[in-house]
Design a protein around this motif. Sequence first.
Motif, PDB file in Angstrom:
ATOM      1  N   MET A  10      96.434  88.504  21.770  1.00 26.66           N
ATOM      2  CA  MET A  10      97.197  89.759  21.770  1.00 26.66           C
ATOM      3  C   MET A  10      96.940  90.521  23.069  1.00 26.66           C
ATOM      4  O   MET A  10      95.801  90.604  23.522  1.00 26.66           O
ATOM      5  N   ILE A  11      97.954  91.091  23.621  1.00 28.90           N
ATOM      6  CA  ILE A  11      97.818  91.853  24.863  1.00 28.90           C
ATOM      7  C   ILE A  11      97.053  93.157  24.577  1.00 28.90           C
ATOM      8  O   ILE A  11      97.215  93.735  23.501  1.00 28.90           O
ATOM      9  N   PRO A  12      96.206  93.617  25.500  1.00 30.56           N
ATOM     10  CA  PRO A  12      95.493  94.872  25.257  1.00 30.56           C
ATOM     11  C   PRO A  12      96.470  96.032  25.064  1.00 30.56           C
ATOM     12  O   PRO A  12      97.494  96.094  25.744  1.00 30.56           O
ATOM     13  N   ARG A  13      96.164  96.906  24.117  1.00 38.18           N
ATOM     14  CA  ARG A  13      97.080  98.027  23.851  1.00 38.18           C
ATOM     15  C   ARG A  13      96.540  99.336  24.396  1.00 38.18           C
ATOM     16  O   ARG A  13      97.282 100.167  24.885  1.00 38.18           O
ATOM     17  N   LEU A  14      95.220  99.496  24.296  1.00 42.99           N
ATOM     18  CA  LEU A  14      94.632 100.762  24.723  1.00 42.99           C
ATOM     19  C   LEU A  14      93.303 100.506  25.431  1.00 42.99           C
ATOM     20  O   LEU A  14      92.444  99.783  24.917  1.00 42.99           O
ATOM     21  N   VAL A  15      93.179 101.070  26.605  1.00 43.47           N
ATOM     22  CA  VAL A  15      91.912 100.969  27.333  1.00 43.47           C
ATOM     23  C   VAL A  15      91.297 102.366  27.360  1.00 43.47           C
ATOM     24  O   VAL A  15      91.950 103.332  27.757  1.00 43.47           O
ATOM     25  N   THR A  16      90.079 102.458  26.893  1.00 44.39           N
ATOM     26  CA  THR A  16      89.388 103.744  26.899  1.00 44.39           C
ATOM     27  C   THR A  16      88.283 103.704  27.948  1.00 44.39           C
ATOM     28  O   THR A  16      87.438 102.813  27.916  1.00 44.39           O
ATOM     29  N   VAL A  17      88.353 104.636  28.872  1.00 45.74           N
ATOM     30  CA  VAL A  17      87.301 104.755  29.880  1.00 45.74           C
ATOM     31  C   VAL A  17      86.622 106.092  29.638  1.00 45.74           C
ATOM     32  O   VAL A  17      87.277 107.139  29.621  1.00 45.74           O
ATOM     33  N   GLY A  18      85.345 106.052  29.408  1.00 43.26           N
ATOM     34  CA  GLY A  18      84.610 107.290  29.140  1.00 43.26           C
ATOM     35  C   GLY A  18      83.415 107.406  30.069  1.00 43.26           C
ATOM     36  O   GLY A  18      82.858 106.395  30.503  1.00 43.26           O
ATOM     37  N   TRP A  19      83.059 108.619  30.404  1.00 48.37           N
ATOM     38  CA  TRP A  19      81.853 108.833  31.202  1.00 48.37           C
ATOM     39  C   TRP A  19      81.211 110.140  30.789  1.00 48.37           C
ATOM     40  O   TRP A  19      81.870 111.070  30.313  1.00 48.37           O
ATOM     41  N   ARG A  20      79.914 110.162  30.928  1.00 51.07           N
ATOM     42  CA  ARG A  20      79.152 111.358  30.568  1.00 51.07           C
ATOM     43  C   ARG A  20      78.288 111.724  31.763  1.00 51.07           C
ATOM     44  O   ARG A  20      77.296 111.055  32.042  1.00 51.07           O
ATOM     45  N   PRO A  21      78.671 112.771  32.494  1.00 50.55           N
ATOM     46  CA  PRO A  21      77.825 113.196  33.618  1.00 50.55           C
ATOM     47  C   PRO A  21      76.537 113.852  33.093  1.00 50.55           C
ATOM     48  O   PRO A  21      76.302 113.896  31.890  1.00 50.55           O
ATOM     49  N   GLY A  22      75.756 114.349  34.011  1.00 51.35           N
ATOM     50  CA  GLY A  22      74.453 114.905  33.645  1.00 51.35           C
ATOM     51  C   GLY A  22      74.500 116.033  32.632  1.00 51.35           C
ATOM     52  O   GLY A  22      73.510 116.286  31.941  1.00 51.35           O
ATOM     53  N   ASP A  23      75.677 116.716  32.508  1.00 51.75           N
ATOM     54  CA  ASP A  23      75.738 117.851  31.579  1.00 51.75           C
ATOM     55  C   ASP A  23      75.765 117.424  30.115  1.00 51.75           C
ATOM     56  O   ASP A  23      75.727 118.265  29.203  1.00 51.75           O
ATOM     57  N   GLY A  24      75.882 116.138  29.875  1.00 51.41           N
ATOM     58  CA  GLY A  24      75.802 115.635  28.500  1.00 51.41           C
ATOM     59  C   GLY A  24      77.114 115.639  27.736  1.00 51.41           C
ATOM     60  O   GLY A  24      77.145 115.238  26.583  1.00 51.41           O
ATOM     61  N   ARG A  25      78.215 116.084  28.389  1.00 48.10           N
ATOM     62  CA  ARG A  25      79.515 116.112  27.681  1.00 48.10           C
ATOM     63  C   ARG A  25      80.322 114.857  28.001  1.00 48.10           C
ATOM     64  O   ARG A  25      80.459 114.487  29.168  1.00 48.10           O
ATOM     65  N   TRP A  26      80.857 114.244  26.973  1.00 44.83           N
ATOM     66  CA  TRP A  26      81.663 113.028  27.183  1.00 44.83           C
ATOM     67  C   TRP A  26      83.046 113.396  27.679  1.00 44.83           C
ATOM     68  O   TRP A  26      83.669 114.322  27.184  1.00 44.83           O
ATOM     69  N   ARG A  27      83.538 112.661  28.686  1.00 48.23           N
ATOM     70  CA  ARG A  27      84.936 112.755  29.099  1.00 48.23           C
ATOM     71  C   ARG A  27      85.543 111.387  28.856  1.00 48.23           C
ATOM     72  O   ARG A  27      84.954 110.387  29.243  1.00 48.23           O
ATOM     73  N   ARG A  28      86.675 111.376  28.221  1.00 50.41           N
ATOM     74  CA  ARG A  28      87.317 110.094  27.900  1.00 50.41           C
ATOM     75  C   ARG A  28      88.761 110.082  28.373  1.00 50.41           C
ATOM     76  O   ARG A  28      89.465 111.075  28.254  1.00 50.41           O
ATOM     77  N   VAL A  29      89.163 108.950  28.915  1.00 45.02           N
ATOM     78  CA  VAL A  29      90.561 108.758  29.298  1.00 45.02           C
ATOM     79  C   VAL A  29      91.084 107.564  28.509  1.00 45.02           C
ATOM     80  O   VAL A  29      90.506 106.478  28.563  1.00 45.02           O
ATOM     81  N   HIS A  30      92.134 107.796  27.738  1.00 43.32           N
ATOM     82  CA  HIS A  30      92.743 106.710  26.968  1.00 43.32           C
ATOM     83  C   HIS A  30      93.998 106.257  27.713  1.00 43.32           C
ATOM     84  O   HIS A  30      94.892 107.061  27.957  1.00 43.32           O
ATOM     85  N   VAL A  31      94.043 105.010  28.085  1.00 41.49           N
ATOM     86  CA  VAL A  31      95.191 104.488  28.839  1.00 41.49           C
ATOM     87  C   VAL A  31      95.965 103.506  27.960  1.00 41.49           C
ATOM     88  O   VAL A  31      95.483 102.423  27.666  1.00 41.49           O
ATOM     89  N   PRO A  32      97.175 103.901  27.534  1.00 42.80           N
ATOM     90  CA  PRO A  32      98.006 102.940  26.797  1.00 42.80           C
ATOM     91  C   PRO A  32      98.554 101.909  27.782  1.00 42.80           C
ATOM     92  O   PRO A  32      99.233 102.270  28.745  1.00 42.80           O
TER      93      PRO A  32
END
Lengths: 86, 151
Positions: free
Chosen positions: A1-23
Amino acid sequence: MIPRLVTVGWRPGDGRWRRVHVPVLPALLVLSPLLLPAVLGGLVACVVFGVSPLGALRGAGRLVWALPGTRFEIEQGRTAVLVNVR
Amino acid sequence: MNEQRRQVLQMLAEGKITAEEAERLIDALGRDRSPSPPEAGSRTKPRPKYLRVVVVSEEGAGDWAGEAFGGDGTSRINIRVPLQLLRAGVRLTSLVPPQALTRANAELHRSGVDIDLTQLKPQHIEELIEHLDELTVDIDSADAKVQIFCE
Protein backbone atom coordinates in the motif's frame (compact mmCIF):
# COMPACT_ATOMS: atom_id res chain seq x y z
CA MET A 1 0.00 0.00 0.00
CA ILE A 2 1.27 3.47 -0.82
CA PRO A 3 2.01 5.68 2.22
CA ARG A 4 -0.95 7.89 3.08
CA LEU A 5 0.31 10.08 5.88
CA VAL A 6 3.80 11.03 6.96
CA THR A 7 4.13 12.56 10.40
CA VAL A 8 7.27 14.49 11.21
CA GLY A 9 7.55 15.63 14.79
CA TRP A 10 10.24 17.39 16.76
CA ARG A 11 10.61 18.57 20.31
CA PRO A 12 13.09 21.39 20.89
CA GLY A 13 14.59 22.09 24.28
CA ASP A 14 11.39 23.73 25.56
CA GLY A 15 9.76 20.31 25.79
CA ARG A 16 6.78 21.07 23.49
CA TRP A 17 6.09 18.73 20.60
CA ARG A 18 5.63 20.20 17.12
CA ARG A 19 4.14 17.88 14.55
CA VAL A 20 3.65 18.20 10.82
CA HIS A 21 1.26 15.76 9.17
CA VAL A 22 1.87 15.42 5.44
CA PRO A 23 -0.85 13.69 3.41
CA VAL A 24 1.22 11.97 0.75
CA LEU A 25 -1.20 11.89 -2.18
CA PRO A 26 -2.16 15.60 -2.11
CA ALA A 27 1.50 16.50 -1.57
CA LEU A 28 2.45 14.41 -4.60
CA LEU A 29 -0.24 16.10 -6.67
CA VAL A 30 1.00 19.55 -5.64
CA LEU A 31 4.60 18.57 -6.35
CA SER A 32 3.82 16.74 -9.59
CA PRO A 33 5.20 19.54 -11.84
CA LEU A 34 8.55 19.06 -10.10
CA LEU A 35 8.21 15.32 -9.71
CA LEU A 36 7.82 14.58 -13.41
CA PRO A 37 11.10 16.22 -14.50
CA ALA A 38 12.80 14.59 -11.50
CA VAL A 39 11.62 11.14 -12.59
CA LEU A 40 12.66 11.84 -16.18
CA GLY A 41 16.06 13.03 -14.94
CA GLY A 42 16.39 9.87 -12.89
CA LEU A 43 15.58 7.72 -15.93
CA VAL A 44 18.18 9.55 -18.02
CA ALA A 45 20.72 9.06 -15.21
CA CYS A 46 19.87 5.34 -15.19
CA VAL A 47 20.60 5.10 -18.93
CA VAL A 48 23.85 7.06 -18.56
CA PHE A 49 25.12 4.89 -15.70
CA GLY A 50 24.01 1.60 -17.22
CA VAL A 51 21.21 0.82 -14.79
CA SER A 52 17.98 -0.66 -16.12
CA PRO A 53 15.42 2.21 -15.97
CA LEU A 54 12.53 -0.25 -15.71
CA GLY A 55 14.24 -2.13 -12.88
CA ALA A 56 14.99 1.15 -11.11
CA LEU A 57 11.34 2.24 -11.38
CA ARG A 58 10.14 -1.13 -10.12
CA GLY A 59 12.65 -1.06 -7.26
CA ALA A 60 11.69 2.47 -6.25
CA GLY A 61 8.01 1.52 -6.40
CA ARG A 62 8.59 -1.49 -4.16
CA LEU A 63 10.50 0.71 -1.75
CA VAL A 64 7.69 3.28 -1.58
CA TRP A 65 5.04 0.55 -1.24
CA ALA A 66 6.93 -0.98 1.69
CA LEU A 67 7.27 2.30 3.59
CA PRO A 68 4.00 2.26 5.62
CA GLY A 69 4.69 1.18 9.17
CA THR A 70 8.13 2.76 9.31
CA ARG A 71 8.81 4.71 12.49
CA PHE A 72 11.92 6.51 13.69
CA GLU A 73 11.97 8.03 17.12
CA ILE A 74 15.12 9.56 18.54
CA GLU A 75 15.18 11.25 21.92
CA GLN A 76 18.08 12.98 23.56
CA GLY A 77 17.21 14.48 26.90
CA ARG A 78 14.36 16.93 26.33
CA THR A 79 14.85 17.09 22.56
CA ALA A 80 13.37 14.53 20.22
CA VAL A 81 12.67 13.80 16.57
CA LEU A 82 9.97 11.53 15.23
CA VAL A 83 9.20 10.32 11.72
CA ASN A 84 6.22 8.07 11.23
CA VAL A 85 4.91 6.74 7.92
CA ARG A 86 1.37 5.38 7.80
CA MET B 1 -13.90 -41.15 11.35
CA ASN B 2 -12.59 -44.69 10.88
CA GLU B 3 -15.95 -45.94 12.10
CA GLN B 4 -17.74 -44.09 9.28
CA ARG B 5 -15.35 -45.52 6.75
CA ARG B 6 -15.97 -49.01 8.12
CA GLN B 7 -19.72 -48.47 7.83
CA VAL B 8 -19.31 -47.48 4.17
CA LEU B 9 -17.28 -50.60 3.50
CA GLN B 10 -19.85 -52.68 5.39
CA MET B 11 -22.66 -51.26 3.21
CA LEU B 12 -20.58 -52.06 0.12
CA ALA B 13 -20.03 -55.63 1.33
CA GLU B 14 -23.74 -56.06 1.98
CA GLY B 15 -24.50 -54.79 -1.53
CA LYS B 16 -26.51 -51.82 -0.27
CA ILE B 17 -24.32 -49.40 -2.27
CA THR B 18 -22.24 -49.74 -5.41
CA ALA B 19 -18.43 -49.45 -5.53
CA GLU B 20 -18.73 -45.99 -7.12
CA GLU B 21 -21.02 -44.76 -4.37
CA ALA B 22 -18.65 -46.15 -1.77
CA GLU B 23 -15.75 -44.33 -3.42
CA ARG B 24 -17.69 -41.07 -3.43
CA LEU B 25 -18.60 -41.47 0.23
CA ILE B 26 -15.02 -42.22 1.23
CA ASP B 27 -13.82 -39.20 -0.78
CA ALA B 28 -16.40 -37.02 1.02
CA LEU B 29 -15.15 -38.31 4.37
CA GLY B 30 -11.60 -37.44 3.34
CA ARG B 31 -12.66 -33.89 2.37
CA ASP B 32 -14.32 -33.43 5.74
CA ARG B 33 -11.09 -34.37 7.43
CA SER B 34 -8.79 -32.18 5.27
CA PRO B 35 -9.57 -28.74 6.85
CA SER B 36 -7.93 -29.81 10.12
CA PRO B 37 -4.24 -29.23 9.13
CA PRO B 38 -4.69 -25.46 8.44
CA GLU B 39 -6.29 -25.17 11.88
CA ALA B 40 -3.17 -26.63 13.40
CA GLY B 41 -1.08 -24.20 11.30
CA SER B 42 -3.08 -21.19 12.46
CA ARG B 43 -2.00 -21.89 16.01
CA THR B 44 1.65 -21.35 15.05
CA LYS B 45 3.28 -17.99 15.66
CA PRO B 46 2.39 -15.35 13.01
CA ARG B 47 5.23 -14.17 10.79
CA PRO B 48 6.83 -10.97 12.06
CA LYS B 49 6.39 -7.85 9.95
CA TYR B 50 8.74 -5.35 11.53
CA LEU B 51 12.33 -5.14 12.67
CA ARG B 52 12.59 -3.16 15.89
CA VAL B 53 15.70 -1.50 17.27
CA VAL B 54 15.38 -0.03 20.74
CA VAL B 55 18.29 1.70 22.45
CA VAL B 56 18.00 3.31 25.87
CA SER B 57 21.14 4.98 27.13
CA GLU B 58 21.92 6.88 30.29
CA GLU B 59 25.47 7.45 29.14
CA GLY B 60 25.03 11.09 28.13
CA ALA B 61 24.31 12.29 31.68
CA GLY B 62 26.48 15.29 32.39
CA ASP B 63 28.46 15.11 29.14
CA TRP B 64 28.57 17.75 26.39
CA ALA B 65 25.73 16.19 24.44
CA GLY B 66 23.41 16.13 27.41
CA GLU B 67 24.17 19.75 28.17
CA ALA B 68 24.00 20.88 24.53
CA PHE B 69 20.54 19.38 24.08
CA GLY B 70 19.43 20.72 27.43
CA GLY B 71 18.33 17.35 28.71
CA ASP B 72 19.02 15.00 31.52
CA GLY B 73 21.35 12.98 29.28
CA THR B 74 18.98 10.07 28.73
CA SER B 75 18.77 9.12 25.09
CA ARG B 76 16.25 6.81 23.49
CA ILE B 77 16.19 5.44 19.98
CA ASN B 78 13.16 3.55 18.82
CA ILE B 79 13.19 2.38 15.20
CA ARG B 80 10.60 0.22 13.51
CA VAL B 81 11.33 -0.86 9.95
CA PRO B 82 9.01 -3.12 7.93
CA LEU B 83 10.85 -6.27 6.82
CA GLN B 84 9.26 -5.69 3.42
CA LEU B 85 11.23 -2.44 3.20
CA LEU B 86 14.46 -4.32 3.86
CA ARG B 87 13.56 -6.80 1.12
CA ALA B 88 12.79 -3.97 -1.31
CA GLY B 89 16.11 -2.33 -0.46
CA VAL B 90 17.99 -5.57 -0.98
CA ARG B 91 16.37 -6.05 -4.38
CA LEU B 92 17.73 -2.64 -5.39
CA THR B 93 21.27 -4.00 -5.03
CA SER B 94 20.65 -6.11 -8.14
CA LEU B 95 20.52 -2.85 -10.12
CA VAL B 96 24.08 -1.87 -9.26
CA PRO B 97 26.07 -2.16 -12.52
CA PRO B 98 28.91 -4.73 -12.51
CA GLN B 99 31.57 -2.09 -13.26
CA ALA B 100 30.53 -0.20 -10.10
CA LEU B 101 30.85 -3.41 -8.07
CA THR B 102 34.31 -4.01 -9.54
CA ARG B 103 35.41 -0.51 -8.56
CA ALA B 104 33.92 -0.93 -5.07
CA ASN B 105 35.74 -4.25 -4.75
CA ALA B 106 39.03 -2.59 -5.71
CA GLU B 107 38.50 0.18 -3.14
CA LEU B 108 37.59 -2.35 -0.45
CA HIS B 109 40.68 -4.41 -1.30
CA ARG B 110 42.84 -1.28 -1.07
CA SER B 111 41.37 -0.57 2.38
CA GLY B 112 42.23 -4.09 3.50
CA VAL B 113 38.69 -5.48 3.36
CA ASP B 114 38.68 -8.58 1.19
CA ILE B 115 35.01 -8.88 0.36
CA ASP B 116 33.94 -9.72 -3.17
CA LEU B 117 30.68 -7.82 -3.66
CA THR B 118 30.04 -9.58 -6.97
CA GLN B 119 29.55 -12.80 -5.01
CA LEU B 120 26.89 -11.18 -2.84
CA LYS B 121 23.69 -12.18 -4.61
CA PRO B 122 20.34 -10.52 -3.77
CA GLN B 123 18.76 -13.94 -3.12
CA HIS B 124 21.40 -14.64 -0.44
CA ILE B 125 20.59 -11.37 1.31
CA GLU B 126 16.88 -12.13 0.96
CA GLU B 127 17.46 -15.47 2.68
CA LEU B 128 19.23 -13.57 5.44
CA ILE B 129 16.21 -11.29 5.85
CA GLU B 130 13.88 -14.31 5.78
CA HIS B 131 15.67 -15.64 8.83
CA LEU B 132 15.82 -12.28 10.61
CA ASP B 133 12.56 -13.14 12.39
CA GLU B 134 14.50 -15.59 14.53
CA LEU B 135 16.97 -12.89 15.53
CA THR B 136 16.95 -11.38 19.00
CA VAL B 137 19.76 -9.21 20.29
CA ASP B 138 19.49 -8.13 23.89
CA ILE B 139 22.38 -6.19 25.38
CA ASP B 140 21.91 -4.96 28.89
CA SER B 141 24.78 -3.01 30.40
CA ALA B 142 24.93 -0.58 33.33
CA ASP B 143 24.43 2.55 31.21
CA ALA B 144 22.71 1.29 28.07
CA LYS B 145 20.20 -1.23 26.89
CA VAL B 146 20.00 -2.39 23.28
CA GLN B 147 17.28 -4.61 21.89
CA ILE B 148 16.97 -5.78 18.30
CA PHE B 149 14.09 -8.08 17.49
CA CYS B 150 11.30 -8.78 15.03
CA GLU B 151 7.62 -8.40 15.84
